[in-house]
Design a protein around this motif. Structure first.
Motif, PDB file in Angstrom:
ATOM      1  N   GLU A 291     -16.282  20.726   6.304  1.00  0.00           N
ATOM      2  CA  GLU A 291     -16.975  20.346   7.540  1.00  0.00           C
ATOM      3  C   GLU A 291     -18.163  19.430   7.258  1.00  0.00           C
ATOM      4  O   GLU A 291     -18.413  18.491   8.020  1.00  0.00           O
ATOM      5  CB  GLU A 291     -17.407  21.586   8.313  1.00  0.00           C
ATOM      6  N   GLU A 292     -18.879  19.672   6.170  1.00  0.00           N
ATOM      7  CA  GLU A 292     -20.010  18.809   5.805  1.00  0.00           C
ATOM      8  C   GLU A 292     -19.507  17.419   5.399  1.00  0.00           C
ATOM      9  O   GLU A 292     -20.125  16.410   5.737  1.00  0.00           O
ATOM     10  CB  GLU A 292     -20.842  19.439   4.689  1.00  0.00           C
TER      11      GLU A 292
ATOM     12  N   LYS B 245     -18.667  15.506   8.633  1.00  0.00           N
ATOM     13  CA  LYS B 245     -19.869  15.010   9.326  1.00  0.00           C
ATOM     14  C   LYS B 245     -20.458  13.807   8.593  1.00  0.00           C
ATOM     15  O   LYS B 245     -20.853  12.821   9.215  1.00  0.00           O
ATOM     16  CB  LYS B 245     -20.907  16.129   9.441  1.00  0.00           C
ATOM     17  N   ARG B 246     -20.494  13.866   7.254  1.00  0.00           N
ATOM     18  CA  ARG B 246     -21.014  12.754   6.456  1.00  0.00           C
ATOM     19  C   ARG B 246     -20.158  11.506   6.635  1.00  0.00           C
ATOM     20  O   ARG B 246     -20.665  10.401   6.848  1.00  0.00           O
ATOM     21  CB  ARG B 246     -21.079  13.151   4.973  1.00  0.00           C
TER      22      ARG B 246
ATOM     23  N   ARG C  25     -20.732   9.884   9.987  1.00  0.00           N
ATOM     24  CA  ARG C  25     -22.019   9.158   9.981  1.00  0.00           C
ATOM     25  C   ARG C  25     -21.855   7.821   9.267  1.00  0.00           C
ATOM     26  O   ARG C  25     -22.332   6.786   9.741  1.00  0.00           O
ATOM     27  CB  ARG C  25     -23.110   9.988   9.304  1.00  0.00           C
TER      28      ARG C  25
ATOM     29  N   GLU D 281     -22.837  11.228  15.257  1.00  0.00           N
ATOM     30  CA  GLU D 281     -22.922  12.646  14.931  1.00  0.00           C
ATOM     31  C   GLU D 281     -21.828  13.384  15.700  1.00  0.00           C
ATOM     32  O   GLU D 281     -21.577  13.073  16.873  1.00  0.00           O
ATOM     33  CB  GLU D 281     -24.297  13.218  15.294  1.00  0.00           C
TER      34      GLU D 281
ATOM     35  N   SER E 294     -19.756  17.384  16.384  1.00  0.00           N
ATOM     36  CA  SER E 294     -19.637  18.823  16.137  1.00  0.00           C
ATOM     37  C   SER E 294     -18.207  19.045  15.688  1.00  0.00           C
ATOM     38  O   SER E 294     -17.273  18.404  16.196  1.00  0.00           O
ATOM     39  CB  SER E 294     -19.951  19.635  17.390  1.00  0.00           C
TER      40      SER E 294
ATOM     41  N   CYS F 153     -12.868  17.641  16.868  1.00  0.00           N
ATOM     42  CA  CYS F 153     -14.300  17.353  16.888  1.00  0.00           C
ATOM     43  C   CYS F 153     -14.721  16.809  18.250  1.00  0.00           C
ATOM     44  O   CYS F 153     -13.899  16.285  18.999  1.00  0.00           O
ATOM     45  CB  CYS F 153     -14.648  16.304  15.828  1.00  0.00           C
TER      46      CYS F 153
END
Length: 126
Positions: A45-46, A49-50, A53, A59, A61, A85
């Motif tokens: 998940e990290e 998100k990265r 970006r 951004e 969720s 997402c």
């Protein structure tokens, strides 16, 4: 065979799904879901998100795992973790992709998806 593990964002806005067109490499002009490779020690998940970006200046969720796709391309085996997402920011900027579209369920067949992505398309259509 070389193994590649990636994450992909199935970004939804209402009934539409966000698709991006590759602007480089062997699969240039084919369509895919945004995302990319995980870095060492990074949670899925990290990483997602990265990647969003970096690729879209946005951004998100991460709402939940849709599926994990296993696919053999001619030069490598792909493991792709696909997450549903939602956007937390309104603007999307294409930093790496050639084009993008918001596609309704009935329009998902209107672009040339990368081969591994067809498993996701079939799930989204059902």
């Amino acid at each position: 065979m070389k193994q590649i593990e990636v994450v992909a964002a199935i970004i939804r806005k209402g009934e539409r799904i966000f698709a991006t067109q590759r602007g480089y490499g062997e699969w240039k002009d084919w369509w895919e879901f945004p995302g990319g490779k995980m870095e060492a020690g990074e949670a899925e998940e990290e990483a997602l998100k990265r990647e969003i970006r970096e690729e879209l200046s946005a951004e998100i969720s991460v709402d939940g795992l849709l599926c994990t796709v296993e696919y053999d391309y001619p030069k490598f085996h792909l493991t792709m973790h696909c997450y549903l997402c939602s956007l937390l920011t309104d603007a999307l900027h294409l930093n790496e992709h050639e084009a993008a579209r918001w596609l309704a369920k009935g329009e998902l067949d209107s672009v040339q998806w990368l081969p591994a992505d067809w498993q996701i398309i079939e799930k989204l259509k059902s």
